[in-house]
Design an enzyme around this catalytic site. Structure first.
Site, PDB file in Angstrom:
ATOM      1  N   SER A  38       0.837  -1.197   0.000  1.00 23.66           N
ATOM      2  CA  SER A  38       0.000   0.000   0.000  1.00 23.66           C
ATOM      3  C   SER A  38       0.873   1.248   0.000  1.00 23.66           C
ATOM      4  O   SER A  38       1.681   1.456   0.907  1.00 23.66           O
ATOM      5  CB  SER A  38      -0.894   0.023   1.234  1.00 23.66           C
ATOM      6  OG  SER A  38      -1.473   1.314   1.347  1.00 23.66           O
ATOM      7  N   HIS A  40      -1.231  -1.221  -4.260  1.00 23.30           N
ATOM      8  CA  HIS A  40      -2.497  -1.013  -3.550  1.00 23.30           C
ATOM      9  C   HIS A  40      -2.669   0.482  -3.266  1.00 23.30           C
ATOM     10  O   HIS A  40      -1.827   1.105  -2.606  1.00 23.30           O
ATOM     11  CB  HIS A  40      -2.487  -1.821  -2.253  1.00 23.30           C
ATOM     12  CG  HIS A  40      -3.784  -1.818  -1.511  1.00 23.30           C
ATOM     13  ND1 HIS A  40      -4.855  -2.614  -1.855  1.00 23.30           N
ATOM     14  CD2 HIS A  40      -4.185  -1.106  -0.429  1.00 23.30           C
ATOM     15  CE1 HIS A  40      -5.852  -2.403  -1.015  1.00 23.30           C
ATOM     16  NE2 HIS A  40      -5.481  -1.478  -0.138  1.00 23.30           N
ATOM     17  N   ASP A  73      -4.881   3.286  -1.545  1.00 22.39           N
ATOM     18  CA  ASP A  73      -5.903   3.505  -0.518  1.00 22.39           C
ATOM     19  C   ASP A  73      -6.536   4.875  -0.684  1.00 22.39           C
ATOM     20  O   ASP A  73      -5.984   5.897  -0.270  1.00 22.39           O
ATOM     21  CB  ASP A  73      -5.274   3.376   0.872  1.00 22.39           C
ATOM     22  CG  ASP A  73      -5.083   1.921   1.259  1.00 22.39           C
ATOM     23  OD1 ASP A  73      -6.061   1.151   1.126  1.00 22.39           O
ATOM     24  OD2 ASP A  73      -3.974   1.550   1.681  1.00 22.39           O
ATOM     25  N   MET A 102      -9.190   7.475   0.327  1.00 22.58           N
ATOM     26  CA  MET A 102     -10.039   7.806   1.485  1.00 22.58           C
ATOM     27  C   MET A 102     -10.631   9.190   1.274  1.00 22.58           C
ATOM     28  O   MET A 102      -9.910  10.129   0.917  1.00 22.58           O
ATOM     29  CB  MET A 102      -9.200   7.795   2.771  1.00 22.58           C
ATOM     30  CG  MET A 102      -8.469   6.481   3.014  1.00 22.58           C
ATOM     31  SD  MET A 102      -7.686   6.475   4.632  1.00 22.58           S
ATOM     32  CE  MET A 102      -6.670   4.982   4.502  1.00 22.58           C
ATOM     33  N   HIS A 119      -8.517   0.647  -3.711  1.00 26.58           N
ATOM     34  CA  HIS A 119      -9.404   0.345  -2.584  1.00 26.58           C
ATOM     35  C   HIS A 119     -10.148   1.631  -2.238  1.00 26.58           C
ATOM     36  O   HIS A 119      -9.569   2.539  -1.641  1.00 26.58           O
ATOM     37  CB  HIS A 119      -8.527  -0.168  -1.419  1.00 26.58           C
ATOM     38  CG  HIS A 119      -9.255  -0.397  -0.142  1.00 26.58           C
ATOM     39  ND1 HIS A 119      -8.593  -0.580   1.053  1.00 26.58           N
ATOM     40  CD2 HIS A 119     -10.573  -0.487   0.131  1.00 26.58           C
ATOM     41  CE1 HIS A 119      -9.476  -0.761   2.017  1.00 26.58           C
ATOM     42  NE2 HIS A 119     -10.684  -0.704   1.493  1.00 26.58           N
ATOM     43  N   MET A 122     -12.308   3.716  -0.198  1.00 28.29           N
ATOM     44  CA  MET A 122     -12.961   3.948   1.100  1.00 28.29           C
ATOM     45  C   MET A 122     -13.724   5.259   0.980  1.00 28.29           C
ATOM     46  O   MET A 122     -13.313   6.307   1.488  1.00 28.29           O
ATOM     47  CB  MET A 122     -11.901   3.991   2.211  1.00 28.29           C
ATOM     48  CG  MET A 122     -11.345   2.603   2.535  1.00 28.29           C
ATOM     49  SD  MET A 122      -9.794   2.651   3.442  1.00 28.29           S
ATOM     50  CE  MET A 122      -8.640   2.691   2.068  1.00 28.29           C
ATOM     51  N   MET A 145     -11.077  -6.741   5.410  1.00 28.20           N
ATOM     52  CA  MET A 145     -10.281  -5.812   6.223  1.00 28.20           C
ATOM     53  C   MET A 145      -9.902  -6.503   7.540  1.00 28.20           C
ATOM     54  O   MET A 145     -10.756  -7.054   8.232  1.00 28.20           O
ATOM     55  CB  MET A 145     -11.068  -4.539   6.547  1.00 28.20           C
ATOM     56  CG  MET A 145     -11.303  -3.582   5.393  1.00 28.20           C
ATOM     57  SD  MET A 145      -9.837  -3.080   4.484  1.00 28.20           S
ATOM     58  CE  MET A 145      -8.856  -2.299   5.767  1.00 28.20           C
ATOM     59  N   ASP A 200      -6.246  -7.048   4.224  1.00 28.19           N
ATOM     60  CA  ASP A 200      -5.687  -5.693   4.277  1.00 28.19           C
ATOM     61  C   ASP A 200      -5.647  -5.169   5.707  1.00 28.19           C
ATOM     62  O   ASP A 200      -6.693  -4.951   6.328  1.00 28.19           O
ATOM     63  CB  ASP A 200      -6.566  -4.774   3.402  1.00 28.19           C
ATOM     64  CG  ASP A 200      -6.022  -3.353   3.269  1.00 28.19           C
ATOM     65  OD1 ASP A 200      -4.944  -3.071   3.816  1.00 28.19           O
ATOM     66  OD2 ASP A 200      -6.700  -2.542   2.607  1.00 28.19           O
TER      67      ASP A 200
HETATM   68  C1  DX5 Z   1      -6.270   0.894   5.897  1.00 30.55           C
HETATM   69  C2  DX5 Z   1      -5.758   0.637   4.501  1.00 30.55           C
HETATM   70  C3  DX5 Z   1      -4.646  -0.339   4.443  1.00 30.55           C
HETATM   71  C4  DX5 Z   1      -3.405   0.097   5.172  1.00 30.55           C
HETATM   72  C5  DX5 Z   1      -2.516  -1.070   5.414  1.00 30.55           C
HETATM   73  O1  DX5 Z   1      -7.395   1.694   5.815  1.00 30.55           O
HETATM   74  O2  DX5 Z   1      -6.786   0.133   3.716  1.00 30.55           O
HETATM   75  O3  DX5 Z   1      -4.344  -0.664   3.104  1.00 30.55           O
HETATM   76  O4  DX5 Z   1      -2.701   1.054   4.455  1.00 30.55           O
HETATM   77  O5  DX5 Z   1      -1.421  -0.615   6.137  1.00 30.55           O
HETATM   78  P1  DX5 Z   1      -0.608  -1.553   7.130  1.00 30.55           P
HETATM   79  O6  DX5 Z   1      -0.095  -2.695   6.324  1.00 30.55           O
HETATM   80  O7  DX5 Z   1       0.426  -0.650   7.649  1.00 30.55           O
HETATM   81  O8  DX5 Z   1      -1.585  -2.014   8.179  1.00 30.55           O
HETATM   82 ZN    ZN Z   2      -6.399  -0.775   1.624  1.00 29.25          ZN
END
Ligand code: DX5
Ligand code: ZN
Length: 217
Positions: A8, A33, A35, A37, A66, A68, A138, A177
């Site tokens: 990620s 990956h 993320d 948000m 991903h 969110m 998750m 994840d």
């Molecule tokens: C959390 C994200 C993850 C996160 C994982 O909301 O979706 O992808 O970045 O990070 P680590 O591996 O540090 O838990």
């Molecule tokens: Zn993620």
């Protein structure tokens, strides 16, 4: 099953994202990956389709986006146009339209995936298992990197993999994840996941290539 490692970029350097994804490819990652948000579905804001478009030329690896975000249906097309290869939508963001959202993603020729939060039951992902190209579980509350893996996720992964076997899709990609480390990855793979997201573990590694190789179990 083929094990894929999806670092990620949330844990990478946002000032040099292009370099970050180039480095992931050089060090043996399978996916990037991303993320996304929106400050609404989860409190933080990270980046959107514009940043995905910006990193696209820096790697041939699939961009695993991903989302969110609330109202994911309204966002799908912009991520397709930005160059996403896999788009994952949260069941919790639009419970009534999970299958419609997956179909919408697939209609663009992009791989479609659905994800559940730690508080959501495995059964809520079962309908998606029928048509998705991947499902994501998750293993931390979404929103932040660097959290601890929630151990109950293992049983959830087992139940989802068993369900996939039952419906004749034994090889469906199951991604996990959050909180994955070199120590817990063996249990996670044994429980049925085969696509491993790792943020902190990969970016804090002294030797990124060796860490990615070891995450393969
Ligand atoms: C959390 C994200 C993850 C996160 C994982 O909301 O979706 O992808 O970045 O990070 P680590 O591996 O540090 O838990
Ligand atoms: Zn993620």
């Amino acid at each position: 099953m083929k094990i894929k490692i999806a670092p990620s970029i949330l844990a990478g350097d946002f000032a040099t994202l292009g370099e970050t994804v180039r480095r992931l490819e050089e060090n043996g990652a399978d996916y990037v990956h991303c993320d996304v948000m929106d400050g609404n579905f989860v409190p933080p804001i990270t980046f959107g389709a514009q940043a995905v478009r910006a990193i696209r030329p820096y790697t041939r690896l699939p961009l695993d986006c991903h989302l969110m975000v609330t109202r994911p249906a309204s966002r799908i097309e912009e991520f397709v146009k930005a160059g996403a290869d896999i788009i994952t939508v949260h069941v919790e963001a639009d419970r009534e339209n999970v299958l419609e959202n997956l179909a919408k993603i697939k209609a663009f020729g992009v791989k479609a995936s659905a994800v559940i939060n730690p508080a959501t039951r495995a059964e809520e992902l079962f309908p998606a298992c029928e048509i998705a190209d991947m499902v994501l579980v998750m293993s931390v509350v979404p929103g932040w990197g660097g959290q601890k893996f929630i151990p109950e996720t293992l049983e959830k992964l087992e139940r989802i993999r068993s369900h996939c076997v039952r419906i004749g899709r034994p090889d469906l990609d199951i991604e996990v994840d959050g909180g994955v480390t070199e120590e817990n990855v063996k249990d996670i793979l044994a429980a049925g996941a085969n696509v491993i997201v790792a943020g902190s573990t990969v970016f804090k590694a002294a030797d990124m290539a060796a860490t990615i190789a070891r995450l393969r179990g």
